[in-house]
Design an enzyme around this catalytic site. Structure first.
Site, PDB file in Angstrom:
ATOM      1  N   GLY A 125       0.825  -1.198   0.000  1.00 49.75           N
ATOM      2  CA  GLY A 125       0.000   0.000   0.000  1.00 49.75           C
ATOM      3  C   GLY A 125       0.857   1.244   0.000  1.00 49.75           C
ATOM      4  N   SER A 127       1.438   3.519  -3.409  1.00 49.91           N
ATOM      5  CA  SER A 127       0.938   4.533  -4.350  1.00 49.91           C
ATOM      6  C   SER A 127      -0.478   4.989  -3.987  1.00 49.91           C
ATOM      7  CB  SER A 127       0.940   3.976  -5.771  1.00 49.91           C
ATOM      8  OG  SER A 127       2.260   3.690  -6.197  1.00 49.91           O
ATOM      9  N   GLU A 246      13.266  -5.925  -5.534  1.00 49.62           N
ATOM     10  CA  GLU A 246      12.711  -6.739  -6.612  1.00 49.62           C
ATOM     11  C   GLU A 246      13.575  -6.808  -7.857  1.00 49.62           C
ATOM     12  OE1 GLU A 246       9.639  -4.441  -9.194  1.00 49.62           O
ATOM     13  OE2 GLU A 246       9.214  -3.927  -7.119  1.00 49.62           O
TER      14      GLU A 246
END
Length: 397
Positions: A125, A127, A246
């Site tokens: 959570g 953007s 990532e």
């Protein structure tokens, strides 16, 4: 044994496992969101049991403690075998893990990390409708209060573009606890139970039929203070650990998956009788060369990381190269198929190379934005690698 011999032994071991256990019909079994979720959960559980789901985690966890070279072997083989991408658990095993491992308390790590391996799903959570590229501009507000004899943050606001939030059990949540000083200074990082009263989720229906993202609405949601990561107002630094988690192996895996998907383009050329079309064969050859170049770039990036000589911006080069090649891949497939490939057809949830060429073509454009837009990546390359001057603030055309 030498290092190369050890790596080849690992490669053979992974191949044997995949020959016996990989789901061969996973695309047909991922035609609805519900089936997609089941396929993802089942495959993740198998990889956890085999020790291939979390090679980047510490050695204390099953299959963890692998070197970067070993991780590369595992992801290469998963891509070559055309196994499902672990999209549903991606935020859990990368973003949530990195945040908890680097920034959380011992109690938080002990509570949440084992639950991820048991199948607990996390979303992110971060953007908001007015705070995408400018993440520090978030407005979701958290006020610290005492309710029912316990200290909680009462949260109100909205999040958007949260991957798989409709299926998530937990959320990595950025909130604003202060408006004093720089924007980054008033941000706090919380771990939110998605089943908390006041949390509602609305999937976002995308142009190609998928619902990979969702909006999260927060209405007086109570989050215990003990579910805060780091100090109040210091969440910006914690968020950087999340965002850095990532890149690298993910891009390498995606590049190898696209190389494997080139066979679908070749099959399409034969199906439409274009084997003797010299222009088409030329364009296919150019695509093959472009995809090979992306794989080579990703390999070099990972080799640099293994050697400890990775530069800021290296991941941006791979990311932009991959997203452009993905667009070229899907565009050529759509062109070969012509009007016949533009009719409505079933899509495969959670895949980028489904063979539904219209859906793949539309979805490919998302990758010029996801994980940082192409323009942002170019700025990183220009400013951090080429040392070009930064764009003046408040500059207008």
């Amino acid at each position: 044994m030498t290092e190369n011999a050890d790596l080849e032994a690992l490669r053979a071991e992974v191949r044997r496992f995949l020959e016996a256990e990989k789901p061969h019909d996973w695309r047909d079994a991922s035609r609805t969101q519900e089936d997609f979720v089941k396929t993802q959960r089942d495959w993740f559980a198998k990889l956890v049991e085999a020790g291939y789901a979390i090679p980047h985690w510490p050695a204390a966890f099953p299959g963890g403690g692998r070197s970067l070279a070993e991780q590369k072997v595992i992801y290469e083989e998963l891509a070559k075998a055309d196994c499902p991408r672990l999209l549903l658990s991606f935020v859990s095993t990368y973003h949530a893990f990195a945040t908890l491992h680097e920034c959380a308390s011992d109690e938080q790590r002990a509570k949440y990390l084992p639950r991820i391996l048991e199948g607990e799903t996390w979303c992110q959570g971060f953007s908001e409708p007015g705070a995408g590229s400018d993440l520090a501009a978030i407005k979701t507000k958290a006020v610290r209060e005492t309710r029912g004899g316990r200290e909680v943050y009462v949260v109100n606001g909205q999040k958007v573009w949260s991957t798989m939030a409709q299926f998530a059990d937990m959320c990595l949540l950025l909130v604003r606890t202060s408006s004093d000083g720089p924007k980054q200074a008033g941000i706090t990082y919380l771990l939110m139970d998605m089943k908390s009263p006041g949390v509602s989720v609305s999937p976002i229906h995308q142009i190609q039929g998928d619902e990979e993202f969702a909006e999260i609405f927060l209405d007086n949601v109570e989050i215990p203070v003990e579910q805060r990561v780091g100090e109040e107002g210091k969440g910006w630094a914690v968020a950087q650990a999340t965002l850095a988690s990532e890149r690298g192996l993910t891009l390498m895996e995606l590049s190898y998956r696209m190389r494997g998907a080139l066979g679908r383009v070749a099959k399409l050329i034969r199906e439409y009788g274009r084997e003797d079309d010299q222009g088409m064969l030329r364009d296919f050859g150019e695509l093959v060369a472009e995809v090979d170049a992306v794989c080579a770039t990703a390999d070099r990036f990972l080799d640099n990381r293994i050697k400890g000589i990775e530069r800021i911006g290296d991941a941006s080069i791979v990311k932009n190269a991959y997203s452009r090649a993905l667009r070229a891949y899907s565009k050529l497939g759509l062109r070969i198929g012509g009007v016949g490939e533009q009719y409505v057809a079933p899509i495969t949830f959670g895949d980028l190379n489904t063979g539904n060429w219209m859906a793949d073509f539309m979805n490919s454009y998302a990758w010029t934005i996801a994980g940082g837009s192409e323009e942002v990546q170019r700025n990183i390359i220009a400013e951090r690698m080429l040392e070009m001057p930064r764009e003046p603030k408040n500059w207008v055309l």
